[in-house]
Design an enzyme around this catalytic site. Structure first.
Site, PDB file in Angstrom:
ATOM      1  N   THR A 120       0.849  -1.183   0.000  1.00 25.18           N
ATOM      2  CA  THR A 120       0.000   0.000   0.000  1.00 25.18           C
ATOM      3  C   THR A 120       0.884   1.232   0.000  1.00 25.18           C
ATOM      4  OG1 THR A 120      -1.937   0.954   1.054  1.00 25.18           O
ATOM      5  CG2 THR A 120      -0.161   0.310   2.516  1.00 25.18           C
ATOM      6  N   LYS A 167      -7.155   2.479   5.680  1.00 24.89           N
ATOM      7  CA  LYS A 167      -5.874   2.198   6.328  1.00 24.89           C
ATOM      8  C   LYS A 167      -5.378   3.334   7.195  1.00 24.89           C
ATOM      9  CE  LYS A 167      -4.828  -0.573   2.331  1.00 24.89           C
ATOM     10  NZ  LYS A 167      -4.020  -0.652   1.121  1.00 24.89           N
ATOM     11  N   SER A 212       4.755   0.343  -0.502  1.00 22.74           N
ATOM     12  CA  SER A 212       5.401   0.120  -1.792  1.00 22.74           C
ATOM     13  C   SER A 212       5.489   1.382  -2.637  1.00 22.74           C
ATOM     14  CB  SER A 212       4.683  -0.988  -2.549  1.00 22.74           C
ATOM     15  OG  SER A 212       3.332  -0.651  -2.737  1.00 22.74           O
ATOM     16  N   ALA A 272      -0.012   6.317  -7.107  1.00 22.62           N
ATOM     17  CA  ALA A 272      -0.932   5.327  -7.686  1.00 22.62           C
ATOM     18  C   ALA A 272      -0.749   5.192  -9.193  1.00 22.62           C
ATOM     19  CB  ALA A 272      -2.371   5.695  -7.355  1.00 22.62           C
ATOM     20  N   CYS A 316       2.899   2.983  -8.951  1.00 22.83           N
ATOM     21  CA  CYS A 316       3.021   1.753  -8.166  1.00 22.83           C
ATOM     22  C   CYS A 316       1.808   0.843  -8.374  1.00 22.83           C
ATOM     23  CB  CYS A 316       3.162   2.104  -6.679  1.00 22.83           C
ATOM     24  SG  CYS A 316       3.196   0.664  -5.599  1.00 22.83           S
ATOM     25  N   THR A 341      -0.689   0.315  -5.373  1.00 22.01           N
ATOM     26  CA  THR A 341      -1.355   1.504  -4.853  1.00 22.01           C
ATOM     27  C   THR A 341      -2.455   1.895  -5.834  1.00 22.01           C
ATOM     28  OG1 THR A 341       0.746   2.243  -3.890  1.00 22.01           O
ATOM     29  CG2 THR A 341      -0.980   3.900  -4.115  1.00 22.01           C
TER      30      THR A 341
END
Length: 179
Positions: free
Chosen positions: A7, A39, A130, A162, A165, A168
């Site tokens: 994440t 999260k 990540s 995002a 990655c 994400t």
């Protein structure tokens, strides 16, 4: 610290406001299992935030332990962080948890890990997971070159992460605390 394929969570301070944001993607191996997980959590009657990357079950165990430390230490963030870091490093059960946490109030941000790390960033930005280095770089550039708010910087930085990655996504949840 090993790179977490899980994440992205970022915390940004600017102008008496701290924003913490995370994407919502949950993966199991190379499969997306959920796209809108939460999260980042508000704790201590909305005065403290916590965000996590890593194993969800481990993160929830740490979150519960952190809430206990907050209660034991009168919601004083720094004391609670140190107490959790000590337990995390020395407790036989906690030592095996695979997660990293960001915790913050309106004045301070800390990264905590199972290796005993308690890091307070110099520049008011810290990111984990990540996509953490992508989000951190984007937030640093935005902080230095724009007048965007902490919340806007956190959101934009996560969107940039995002785009890069694969762990994400763009389902971003943001919490904000002000002084």
């Amino acid at each position: 610290m090993e790179k977490s394929l899980s994440t992205t969570v970022i915390a940004v301070k600017r102008g008496g406001i701290t924003a913490m944001a995370a994407d919502g993607q949950v993966t199991l191996g190379n499969t997306v299992m959920k796209g809108n997980a939460r999260k980042v959590r508000l704790l201590a009657d909305g005065k403290i935030m916590a965000g996590f990357a890593g194993s969800a079950a481990d993160a929830f165990a740490l979150l519960d332990r952190f809430e206990t430390k907050l209660q034991e230490h009168g919601n004083i963030l720094f004391r609670s962080v140190l107490a959790l870091a000590k337990d995390w490093r020395t407790d036989r059960y906690l030592r095996h948890l695979e997660a990293v946490m960001l915790v913050a109030d309106a004045k301070q941000i800390f990264l905590l890990s199972g290796t005993g790390d308690v890091i307070e960033p110099d520049e008011g930005i810290i990111a984990i997971g990540s996509g953490g280095s992508y989000a951190h770089a984007a937030a640093k550039a935005l902080l230095e070159n724009t007048k965007m708010s902490a919340e806007q910087i956190a959101e934009k930085a996560l969107n940039i992460a995002a785009d890069i990655c694969i762990y994400t996504n763009h389902s971003i949840k943001i919490e904000v605390i002000s002084e």
